[in-house]
Design a protein around this motif. Structure first.
Motif, PDB file in Angstrom:
ATOM      1  N   PRO A 161       0.773  -1.155  -0.012  1.00  0.00           N
ATOM      2  CA  PRO A 161       0.045   0.004   0.056  1.00  0.00           C
ATOM      3  C   PRO A 161       0.798   1.213  -0.059  1.00  0.00           C
ATOM      4  O   PRO A 161       2.011   1.291   0.234  1.00  0.00           O
ATOM      5  N   TYR A 172      -4.193   3.807  -0.137  1.00  0.00           N
ATOM      6  CA  TYR A 172      -4.206   3.185  -1.574  1.00  0.00           C
ATOM      7  C   TYR A 172      -3.933   1.633  -1.559  1.00  0.00           C
ATOM      8  O   TYR A 172      -2.741   1.562  -0.985  1.00  0.00           O
ATOM      9  N   VAL A 173      -4.646   0.797  -2.098  1.00  0.00           N
ATOM     10  CA  VAL A 173      -4.039  -0.578  -2.074  1.00  0.00           C
ATOM     11  C   VAL A 173      -4.693  -0.967  -3.535  1.00  0.00           C
ATOM     12  O   VAL A 173      -5.893  -0.659  -3.898  1.00  0.00           O
TER      13      VAL A 173
END
Length: 352
Positions: free
Chosen positions: A53, A61-62
């Motif tokens: 991430p 965010y992934v």
């Protein structure tokens, strides 16, 4: 149904709030550490592992992990490479859907620099071959904006480490293709003005390490060497971009691969990981044994010493992600068993 069961099990794992302090491995008395505790956070939309991430514009965010799916869609055990982007809004304590990746990836490295978020390398997966290493790079330049094709890596790279130093993106180690064979690499590339250039290679060709940046110095920890029966490493290297040089520092308390790390208050925290070892069974044949780790190690760059936290993770996991946000460390996903099983949707934060 599988996702709901996995999420339920994940929730059960973290129902207890654990507290602890640090135990120094040196002979000196450590500085008193603030009490640590775990807090359960809104779970991932689906169980994920091999998560890399990044924090971009204040959100987590992934993208491009191994995602749990139905058996007919799976390419490795219960997993498939994902083209989803998931965005965690800390203020709302909610997961949002981001733009889809142009292609599915697992072990996709996310790293942010300034106003850009990069998604680098990783693997595509089919039932015939779940480890198709890629050189693709995607870039997001604003929240909600579609991923754009970025400057392609000179070689395919997956299970690497990623860092942003002085506004430049660095990628090192992992696995690549050599003479048609997937193998560990020591390659180190830096993105300068839209073009990749060679930089000093990692001291050892290896994969599945973890890394952080402090004061424009890049710290790379752990990993493994697949060609040596998946031997785990305890190395800590520091890269100085001004001198283009790696320096070996004090080794970690325990070798580990598939681990995660983050920085708080100038301290490096390292989490979990896995180990593969070969032993002889009762019949004298080699047999692979696996385990995952729940330890938390802390490294102080000022004293160059490691400590082991008495607080452990809420469950042993590998393939998890870690980021720092708002003076807290978030741990995301991973798997409680080594390899491609036991994938989790857990998200928890370590508060200080």
């Amino acid at each position: 149904m599988k996702n709901k069961v996995s999420s339920t099990l994940s929730a059960m794992i973290v129902t207890l709030i654990l507290q602890g302090c640090a135990t120094d491995l040196s002979d000196d008395n450590p500085q008193e550490q603030a009490a640590l505790k775990w807090q359960l956070v809104k779970m991932l939309p689906t169980p994920l592992q091999e998560v890399y991430p990044a924090v971009f514009k204040g959100k987590i965010y992934v993208a491009g992990a191994f995602e749990q799916t139905s058996s007919n869609m799976a390419t490795l055990a219960h997993l498939a490479a994902s083209n989803n982007t998931y965005v965690f809004d800390d203020a709302r304590q909610a997961w949002l859907s981001g733009p889809l990746l142009p292609q599915s990836r697992h072990h996709l490295g996310l790293i942010s620099s300034g106003d850009e978020l990069y998604a680098i390398g990783g693997f595509d997966a089919t039932k015939a071959n779940a480890w198709q290493v890629k050189s693709s790079v995607y870039v997001m330049r604003d929240e909600g904006e579609a991923w754009q094709v970025g400057p392609e890596l000179p070689i395919p790279m997956g299970e690497s480490v990623y860092g942003a130093l002085n506004g430049q993106i660095h990628v090192a180690g992992g696995r690549t293709m050599v003479d048609g064979k997937l193998t560990d690499t020591d390659a180190h590339w830096v993105l300068k003005k839209g073009h990749w250039s060679r930089a000093a290679p990692l001291p050892i060709a290896s994969n599945s390490a973890t890394s952080v940046v402090i004061n424009e110095q890049w710290y790379v920890m752990g990993g493994r060497i697949n060609s040596l029966d998946f031997k785990n490493l305890d190395n800590l290297w520091r890269y100085d971009p001004k001198e283009d040089r790696w320096q070996s520092l004090a080794p970690m308390p325990q070798p580990s691969a598939g681990l995660a790390s983050a920085v708080i208050n100038g301290q490096i925290y390292v989490f979990g990981g896995e180990e593969y070892t070969y032993v002889k069974n009762d019949k004298g044949k080699r047999e692979m044994k696996t385990r995952t780790f729940d330890q938390i190690f802390r490294y102080d760059p000022a004293t160059q010493r490691w400590a082991t936290e008495s607080l452990t993770m809420t469950s042993a996991r590998h393939g998890l992600g870690a980021v720092s946000l708002g003076n807290q460390i978030y741990l995301l996903g991973g798997a409680i068993k080594a390899g491609a099983t036991g994938t989790s949707a857990i998200v928890e934060r370590l508060t200080f």
